[in-house]
Design a protein around this motif. Structure first.
Motif, PDB file in Angstrom:
ATOM      1  N   ALA A   1     -20.041  11.645  23.716  1.00 23.50           N
ATOM      2  CA  ALA A   1     -20.703  12.689  23.626  1.00 23.50           C
ATOM      3  C   ALA A   1     -21.466  13.121  22.217  1.00 23.50           C
ATOM      4  N   GLY A   2     -20.361  12.973  21.435  1.00 23.82           N
ATOM      5  CA  GLY A   2     -20.872  12.951  19.920  1.00 23.82           C
ATOM      6  C   GLY A   2     -21.971  12.044  19.513  1.00 23.82           C
ATOM      7  N   GLU A   3     -21.981  10.898  20.068  1.00 19.59           N
ATOM      8  CA  GLU A   3     -22.866   9.784  19.639  1.00 19.59           C
ATOM      9  C   GLU A   3     -24.128  10.137  20.167  1.00 19.59           C
ATOM     10  N   ILE A   4     -24.157  10.645  21.575  1.00 25.20           N
ATOM     11  CA  ILE A   4     -25.428  11.047  22.365  1.00 25.20           C
ATOM     12  C   ILE A   4     -26.040  12.257  21.667  1.00 25.20           C
TER      13      ILE A   4
ATOM     14  N   ARG B   1     -37.028  14.055  14.497  1.00 25.86           N
ATOM     15  CA  ARG B   1     -38.223  13.060  14.225  1.00 25.86           C
ATOM     16  C   ARG B   1     -39.658  13.644  14.675  1.00 25.86           C
ATOM     17  N   ASN B   2     -39.363  14.250  15.676  1.00 24.31           N
ATOM     18  CA  ASN B   2     -40.613  14.473  16.673  1.00 24.31           C
ATOM     19  C   ASN B   2     -40.936  16.144  16.298  1.00 24.31           C
ATOM     20  N   ALA B   3     -40.531  16.859  15.611  1.00 26.75           N
ATOM     21  CA  ALA B   3     -40.515  18.324  15.093  1.00 26.75           C
ATOM     22  C   ALA B   3     -40.447  18.881  16.450  1.00 26.75           C
ATOM     23  N   ALA B   4     -39.526  18.750  17.241  1.00 29.69           N
ATOM     24  CA  ALA B   4     -39.578  19.428  18.488  1.00 29.69           C
ATOM     25  C   ALA B   4     -38.417  20.574  18.563  1.00 29.69           C
ATOM     26  N   LYS B   5     -38.404  21.362  19.463  1.00 28.62           N
ATOM     27  CA  LYS B   5     -37.535  22.590  19.578  1.00 28.62           C
ATOM     28  C   LYS B   5     -36.162  22.266  20.293  1.00 28.62           C
ATOM     29  N   LYS B   6     -36.211  21.592  21.470  1.00 18.83           N
ATOM     30  CA  LYS B   6     -35.404  21.587  22.535  1.00 18.83           C
ATOM     31  C   LYS B   6     -35.446  20.222  23.065  1.00 18.83           C
ATOM     32  N   VAL B   7     -34.350  19.742  23.531  1.00 16.45           N
ATOM     33  CA  VAL B   7     -33.963  18.431  24.450  1.00 16.45           C
ATOM     34  C   VAL B   7     -33.922  18.934  25.902  1.00 16.45           C
ATOM     35  N   THR B   8     -34.454  18.629  26.944  1.00 16.13           N
ATOM     36  CA  THR B   8     -34.402  19.371  28.065  1.00 16.13           C
ATOM     37  C   THR B   8     -33.444  18.248  28.979  1.00 16.13           C
ATOM     38  N   SER B   9     -33.689  17.122  28.782  1.00 14.48           N
ATOM     39  CA  SER B   9     -32.847  16.046  29.673  1.00 14.48           C
ATOM     40  C   SER B   9     -32.722  14.736  28.832  1.00 14.48           C
ATOM     41  N   ILE B  10     -31.651  14.155  28.935  1.00 12.53           N
ATOM     42  CA  ILE B  10     -31.451  12.827  28.534  1.00 12.53           C
ATOM     43  C   ILE B  10     -30.863  11.730  29.489  1.00 12.53           C
ATOM     44  N   ARG B  11     -31.447  10.615  29.522  1.00  5.73           N
ATOM     45  CA  ARG B  11     -31.129   9.514  30.521  1.00  5.73           C
ATOM     46  C   ARG B  11     -30.371   8.604  29.896  1.00  5.73           C
ATOM     47  N   LEU B  12     -29.199   8.253  30.435  1.00  2.31           N
ATOM     48  CA  LEU B  12     -28.258   7.267  29.692  1.00  2.31           C
ATOM     49  C   LEU B  12     -28.104   6.098  30.678  1.00  2.31           C
TER      50      LEU B  12
ATOM     51  N   THR C   1     -27.032  23.859  19.446  1.00  5.23           N
ATOM     52  CA  THR C   1     -28.040  22.901  18.798  1.00  5.23           C
ATOM     53  C   THR C   1     -29.016  22.936  19.533  1.00  5.23           C
ATOM     54  N   PRO C   2     -30.612  22.241  19.271  1.00  2.00           N
ATOM     55  CA  PRO C   2     -31.555  22.063  20.109  1.00  2.00           C
ATOM     56  C   PRO C   2     -31.144  21.234  21.320  1.00  2.00           C
ATOM     57  N   ALA C   3     -30.218  20.603  21.672  1.00  2.00           N
ATOM     58  CA  ALA C   3     -29.783  19.916  22.874  1.00  2.00           C
ATOM     59  C   ALA C   3     -29.101  20.867  23.852  1.00  2.00           C
ATOM     60  N   GLU C   4     -28.779  22.086  23.341  1.00  3.14           N
ATOM     61  CA  GLU C   4     -27.886  22.761  24.327  1.00  3.14           C
ATOM     62  C   GLU C   4     -28.685  23.093  25.562  1.00  3.14           C
ATOM     63  N   GLY C   5     -27.832  23.067  26.730  1.00  3.50           N
ATOM     64  CA  GLY C   5     -28.579  22.954  28.249  1.00  3.50           C
ATOM     65  C   GLY C   5     -29.258  21.790  28.831  1.00  3.50           C
ATOM     66  N   ALA C   6     -29.168  20.652  27.895  1.00  8.08           N
ATOM     67  CA  ALA C   6     -29.814  19.488  28.217  1.00  8.08           C
ATOM     68  C   ALA C   6     -29.007  18.854  29.438  1.00  8.08           C
ATOM     69  N   LEU C   7     -29.724  18.236  30.210  1.00  6.55           N
ATOM     70  CA  LEU C   7     -29.404  17.806  31.551  1.00  6.55           C
ATOM     71  C   LEU C   7     -28.835  16.282  31.272  1.00  6.55           C
ATOM     72  N   LEU C   8     -27.709  15.773  31.432  1.00  6.76           N
ATOM     73  CA  LEU C   8     -27.472  14.362  31.178  1.00  6.76           C
ATOM     74  C   LEU C   8     -27.521  13.599  32.583  1.00  6.76           C
ATOM     75  N   GLU C   9     -28.452  12.643  32.483  1.00  5.61           N
ATOM     76  CA  GLU C   9     -28.587  11.704  33.480  1.00  5.61           C
ATOM     77  C   GLU C   9     -27.944  10.420  33.472  1.00  5.61           C
TER      78      GLU C   9
ATOM     79  N   LEU D   1     -35.433  10.552  26.627  1.00  5.65           N
ATOM     80  CA  LEU D   1     -35.062  11.775  26.026  1.00  5.65           C
ATOM     81  C   LEU D   1     -36.247  12.852  26.406  1.00  5.65           C
ATOM     82  N   ASP D   2     -36.131  13.765  27.243  1.00  5.45           N
ATOM     83  CA  ASP D   2     -37.255  14.750  27.406  1.00  5.45           C
ATOM     84  C   ASP D   2     -36.874  15.832  26.225  1.00  5.45           C
ATOM     85  N   ILE D   3     -37.885  16.142  25.733  1.00  6.06           N
ATOM     86  CA  ILE D   3     -38.081  17.003  24.723  1.00  6.06           C
ATOM     87  C   ILE D   3     -39.222  17.993  24.572  1.00  6.06           C
ATOM     88  N   GLU D   4     -38.998  19.481  24.064  1.00  6.64           N
ATOM     89  CA  GLU D   4     -40.003  20.278  24.167  1.00  6.64           C
ATOM     90  C   GLU D   4     -40.281  20.576  22.843  1.00  6.64           C
TER      91      GLU D   4
END
Ligand code: ZN
Length: 113
Positions: A7-10, A20-31, A55-63, A109-112
Protein backbone atom coordinates in the motif's frame (compact mmCIF):
# COMPACT_ATOMS: atom_id res chain seq x y z
CA UNK A 1 0.49 -7.98 6.78
CA UNK A 2 2.80 -7.33 3.85
CA UNK A 3 -0.09 -5.46 2.24
CA UNK A 4 1.05 -2.48 4.31
CA UNK A 5 4.34 -2.28 2.42
CA UNK A 6 2.52 -2.72 -0.89
CA UNK A 7 0.00 0.00 0.00
CA UNK A 8 2.89 2.33 0.83
CA UNK A 9 4.56 1.51 -2.48
CA UNK A 10 1.38 2.29 -4.42
CA UNK A 11 0.85 5.51 -2.51
CA UNK A 12 4.41 6.57 -3.31
CA UNK A 13 3.84 5.98 -7.03
CA UNK A 14 0.51 7.83 -6.94
CA UNK A 15 1.95 10.83 -5.14
CA UNK A 16 4.93 11.13 -7.45
CA UNK A 17 2.52 11.12 -10.43
CA UNK A 18 0.49 13.89 -8.79
CA UNK A 19 3.65 15.90 -8.39
CA UNK A 20 4.91 15.20 -11.89
CA UNK A 21 1.61 16.33 -13.41
CA UNK A 22 1.01 19.17 -10.99
CA UNK A 23 -2.37 17.59 -10.27
CA UNK A 24 -4.46 17.97 -7.15
CA UNK A 25 -6.07 14.63 -6.69
CA UNK A 26 -5.88 10.93 -7.57
CA UNK A 27 -9.33 9.51 -8.27
CA UNK A 28 -8.50 5.91 -9.14
CA UNK A 29 -5.56 3.55 -9.43
CA UNK A 30 -5.56 0.41 -11.54
CA UNK A 31 -3.15 -2.29 -10.40
CA UNK A 32 -1.98 -5.59 -11.77
CA UNK A 33 -1.08 -7.91 -8.93
CA UNK A 34 0.30 -11.42 -9.41
CA UNK A 35 -1.48 -14.15 -7.46
CA UNK A 36 1.88 -15.16 -5.98
CA UNK A 37 1.96 -11.89 -4.12
CA UNK A 38 -0.92 -13.31 -2.08
CA UNK A 39 -2.50 -9.91 -1.67
CA UNK A 40 -5.93 -9.65 -0.08
CA UNK A 41 -7.61 -6.93 -2.16
CA UNK A 42 -9.88 -5.83 0.70
CA UNK A 43 -6.93 -5.60 3.02
CA UNK A 44 -4.90 -3.64 0.51
CA UNK A 45 -7.76 -1.20 -0.13
CA UNK A 46 -8.27 -0.71 3.59
CA UNK A 47 -4.59 -0.02 4.25
CA UNK A 48 -4.28 2.26 1.26
CA UNK A 49 -7.26 4.25 2.45
CA UNK A 50 -5.63 4.57 5.85
CA UNK A 51 -2.20 5.58 4.52
CA UNK A 52 -3.52 8.02 1.95
CA UNK A 53 -5.58 10.02 4.42
CA UNK A 54 -4.60 13.67 4.17
CA UNK A 55 -2.73 13.18 0.87
CA UNK A 56 -3.89 13.93 -2.71
CA UNK A 57 -4.62 10.21 -3.08
CA UNK A 58 -7.20 10.21 -0.31
CA UNK A 59 -10.44 8.60 -1.51
CA UNK A 60 -8.86 7.12 -4.64
CA UNK A 61 -10.44 3.89 -5.81
CA UNK A 62 -8.09 0.91 -6.04
CA UNK A 63 -8.94 -1.32 -8.96
CA UNK A 64 -7.06 -4.61 -8.64
CA UNK A 65 -6.53 -6.88 -11.64
CA UNK A 66 -5.23 -10.31 -10.67
CA UNK A 67 -2.45 -11.81 -12.74
CA UNK A 68 -2.38 -15.62 -13.00
CA UNK A 69 0.82 -17.66 -12.75
CA UNK A 70 2.51 -18.26 -16.08
CA UNK A 71 5.67 -20.28 -16.67
CA UNK A 72 8.20 -20.95 -19.44
CA UNK A 73 9.75 -24.44 -19.64
CA UNK A 74 13.47 -24.71 -20.45
CA UNK A 75 13.07 -28.30 -21.63
CA UNK A 76 10.26 -28.22 -24.17
CA UNK A 77 9.77 -24.47 -24.51
CA UNK A 78 6.10 -24.45 -23.67
CA UNK A 79 4.71 -21.35 -22.09
CA UNK A 80 1.57 -21.70 -20.08
CA UNK A 81 -0.59 -20.66 -17.23
CA UNK A 82 -0.54 -22.95 -14.27
CA UNK A 83 -1.69 -23.01 -10.71
CA UNK A 84 0.90 -23.28 -7.98
CA UNK A 85 2.76 -26.33 -9.22
CA UNK A 86 6.47 -26.08 -9.94
CA UNK A 87 6.63 -28.19 -13.04
CA UNK A 88 5.95 -27.71 -16.71
CA UNK A 89 2.28 -28.22 -17.64
CA UNK A 90 3.29 -30.16 -20.77
CA UNK A 91 6.37 -32.32 -20.05
CA UNK A 92 6.45 -32.27 -16.26
CA UNK A 93 10.00 -30.82 -16.30
CA UNK A 94 11.05 -28.74 -13.35
CA UNK A 95 13.43 -26.44 -15.24
CA UNK A 96 10.79 -23.79 -15.55
CA UNK A 97 11.10 -20.06 -15.23
CA UNK A 98 8.30 -18.14 -13.70
CA UNK A 99 7.32 -15.45 -16.15
CA UNK A 100 4.11 -14.07 -14.70
CA UNK A 101 2.35 -14.18 -11.41
CA UNK A 102 4.50 -12.15 -9.05
CA UNK A 103 4.23 -8.66 -10.42
CA UNK A 104 2.90 -5.59 -8.78
CA UNK A 105 2.36 -2.96 -11.41
CA UNK A 106 0.43 0.26 -11.43
CA UNK A 107 -1.34 0.08 -14.80
CA UNK A 108 -2.92 3.49 -14.75
CA UNK A 109 -3.83 6.35 -12.54
CA UNK A 110 -6.65 8.85 -12.91
CA UNK A 111 -5.74 12.26 -11.66
CA UNK A 112 -7.53 15.57 -11.49
CA UNK A 113 -6.07 19.03 -11.82
ZN1 ZN B 1 8.09 -28.64 -20.72
Amino acid sequence: MHELGVAGEILGIALSEVERNAAKKVTSIRLRVGVLRAIEPENLSFLFEHLSRGTPAEGALLEIVEEPVRVDCAVCGVSGARSLVWECPRCGGTGIALTEGDSLVVLSLDIED
